[in-house]
Design a protein around this motif. Structure first.
Motif, PDB file in Angstrom:
ATOM      1  N   ALA A  54       0.818  -1.212   0.000  1.00 43.93           N
ATOM      2  CA  ALA A  54       0.000   0.000   0.000  1.00 43.93           C
ATOM      3  C   ALA A  54       0.854   1.265   0.000  1.00 43.93           C
ATOM      4  N   GLY A  55       2.076   1.158   0.547  1.00 41.46           N
ATOM      5  CA  GLY A  55       2.959   2.322   0.596  1.00 41.46           C
ATOM      6  C   GLY A  55       3.700   2.563  -0.711  1.00 41.46           C
ATOM      7  N   LEU A  56       3.625   1.618  -1.612  1.00 40.80           N
ATOM      8  CA  LEU A  56       4.341   1.780  -2.873  1.00 40.80           C
ATOM      9  C   LEU A  56       3.549   2.668  -3.813  1.00 40.80           C
ATOM     10  N   THR A  57       4.257   3.473  -4.548  1.00 43.89           N
ATOM     11  CA  THR A  57       3.586   4.312  -5.536  1.00 43.89           C
ATOM     12  C   THR A  57       4.216   4.054  -6.895  1.00 43.89           C
ATOM     13  N   ALA A  58       3.462   4.310  -7.917  1.00 44.77           N
ATOM     14  CA  ALA A  58       3.889   3.964  -9.276  1.00 44.77           C
ATOM     15  C   ALA A  58       5.245   4.563  -9.616  1.00 44.77           C
ATOM     16  N   TRP A  59       5.479   5.807  -9.203  1.00 42.72           N
ATOM     17  CA  TRP A  59       6.717   6.446  -9.614  1.00 42.72           C
ATOM     18  C   TRP A  59       7.911   6.034  -8.759  1.00 42.72           C
TER      19      TRP A  59
END
Ligand SMILES: Cc1cc2nc3c(=O)[nH]c(=O)nc-3n(C[C@H](O)[C@H](O)[C@H](O)COP(=O)(O)OP(=O)(O)OC[C@H]3O[C@@H](n4cnc5c(N)ncnc54)[C@H](O)[C@@H]3O)c2cc1C
Length: 62
Positions: A54-59
């Motif tokens: 959940a803490g990961l973001t695409a960029w």
């Protein structure tokens, strides 16, 4: 390109709060309006489980 734009979101549920993230990061002024007077004004869901992804973001992903 979106900087300086004013965005108004109706509803501070999951959808509304997720929706604000893009415009905020793009530098827009975002205002969220919520009909409920408080978080416990009515009975809501039980729980929302967020795992490590959940803490990961695409960029941030390689
Ligand atoms: C009884 C119940 C239990 C649930 N339990 C779980 C759970 O345990 N885990 C889980 O992941 N999901 C659960 N869910 C599902 C989860 O609640 C929904 O999937 C999620 O809330 C949908 O998000 P949303 O942003 O689309 O809508 P909502 O969360 O309903 O958000 C919409 C918001 O907009 C506001 N609003 C509406 N009209 C206006 C207006 N004109 N002006 C200002 N504000 C306005 C409303 O007050 C509300 O706060 C449950 C649902 C119910 C009904």
């Amino acid at each position: 390109m979106l900087r300086g734009l004013r965005v108004v979101v109706a509803g501070a549920g999951l959808g509304g709060l997720c929706l604000t993230q893009g415009p905020l990061r793009a530098g827009c002024a975002v205002q969220v309006f919520e009909r409920d007077t408080s978080p416990d004004a009515r009975r809501q869901g039980c729980r929302l489980h967020l795992d490590a992804r959940a803490g990961l973001t695409a960029w941030r992903r390689p």
